[in-house]
Design an enzyme around this catalytic site. Sequence first.
Site, short mmCIF file in Angstrom:
data_model
loop_
_atom_site.label_atom_id
_atom_site.label_comp_id
_atom_site.label_asym_id
_atom_site.label_seq_id
_atom_site.Cartn_x
_atom_site.Cartn_y
_atom_site.Cartn_z
N CYS A 283 61.47 75.15 168.44
CA CYS A 283 62.62 74.90 169.33
C CYS A 283 62.89 73.40 169.43
O CYS A 283 61.99 72.62 169.74
CB CYS A 283 62.32 75.46 170.71
SG CYS A 283 63.58 75.07 171.95
N CYS B 202 62.26 72.24 173.42
CA CYS B 202 60.96 72.12 174.10
C CYS B 202 59.77 72.14 173.16
O CYS B 202 58.64 71.93 173.60
CB CYS B 202 60.82 73.24 175.13
SG CYS B 202 60.55 74.88 174.41
N CYS C 265 63.72 81.25 172.07
CA CYS C 265 62.59 80.34 172.24
C CYS C 265 61.60 80.94 173.22
O CYS C 265 61.99 81.49 174.26
CB CYS C 265 63.08 78.98 172.75
SG CYS C 265 61.72 77.86 173.18
N CYS D 203 61.61 78.13 176.57
CA CYS D 203 62.76 77.68 177.36
C CYS D 203 63.91 78.66 177.18
O CYS D 203 63.82 79.60 176.39
CB CYS D 203 63.15 76.25 176.95
SG CYS D 203 64.00 76.13 175.36
N ASP E 274 63.89 62.74 145.33
CA ASP E 274 62.67 63.49 145.59
C ASP E 274 62.88 64.96 145.23
O ASP E 274 63.75 65.63 145.79
CB ASP E 274 62.33 63.36 147.08
CG ASP E 274 61.02 64.03 147.46
OD1 ASP E 274 60.46 64.77 146.64
OD2 ASP E 274 60.57 63.80 148.60
#
EC number: 6.3.5.13
Length: 410
Positions: free
Chosen positions: A199, A202, A215, A218, A334
């Site tokens: 999340c 949080c 989540c 939260c 990359d």
Amino acid sequence: MTTKKLPLRAKLATSATRGAAALSRATGRGDGSVIGGRIGLMIDPNLLTELAAGRRIVLISGTNGKTTTTRLTTAAVSVLGEVASNALGANMPTGHTSALAKAGPTPYAVLEVDEHYLPQVLDTTRPRVVALLNLSRDQLDRAKEVAMMAALWRETLVGRDVHVVANADDPMVTWAAQSAEHVTWVAAGQRWHDDSWVCPECGSAIERNGDAWWCNGCPLRRPVPEWTVQQDGVVDPTGTYHEVKLQLPGRVNRANAATALAVAAHFRVRVEDALPRLAEVKSVAGRYATVERDGRLIRLLLAKNPAGWLEAFDMAEQVPTLLSINARDPDGLDTSWLYDVDFSPLRGRRVLISGDRAMDLAVRLTVNAIPFEHIPSFSQALASVPPGRLEVIANYTAFQDIRAELDRVN
């Protein structure tokens, strides 16, 4: 609504933009969408602001699908009148400047925007609508980490007088879009989950069950979507199902079409009026183009990051498939992201590899136990497969190399 009369300096800069772009095209140096805008902005740093004034503007941003969604949205909004757009994908302010200068005074503009430049372009163009598609890892050597990008978007949207159309299935996009005052939620889907298990609010785990996500720590959770992709069509906010007939392949493009319809609806375009325009879109800057050469039917698919490769495998048929990888500046240098891609959908088909970084791809396929053949060039790859269909999946510059080779043969 019409564009305002340009000041003298902006007029001169606009003429220089068009002239530089035309010269670039005439000399074979490119489509001119970058150099034209660059010169125009050197003459008048406020040129993009001047060109945007008076238009109803849509910005479309995300990691994947920007160019296609921009093309579909342009088609949908064109029901109302002329639409300026950076159709070839030059998605930074130089490209936006060149596109608006080239188009002249149109009432509408639909602009693809690189996700890093969204705050700057929001300030400059003052759009009516912003569409947020998705966020995933891309160009690891220079791009922001995904949660940082979501935080940038979230901060950017606070207090803006703009309507947001956002993907309810992407937790990062949802968290970013929640800071906006007015949001239309689209269930556009999210097959790639590996960048959204945590999340952004949080730090707790994101849980999933079917289409739902939430989540554990939260209140962040999937909002109720107003537009939903369902089977071969789209369900609108009234609950009406509309069949969507596209010439572009895959569920992901039906999702892109749903976003385009949601944006167009903000301008009061009826779905039934927009759908025939969407059906006319055949290819987008070469993506999904099908070309016949020497008895081979070649389809080109662009895939530039793990999420894009996952969708490309979903679209590709069980026929000989050429994979081509470069790592030039536009691609990102990359190539470690190859290890985030599951190549197992390629099992059971003939796989050929090429490109500057074919050996990186060779090692990755070996790890995935996918047999392959290294073919040095596209022309050799074409000659090595029998008549019939050939799927080509390539990242950005490899895709452009193959397109250029096909154009030369043509």
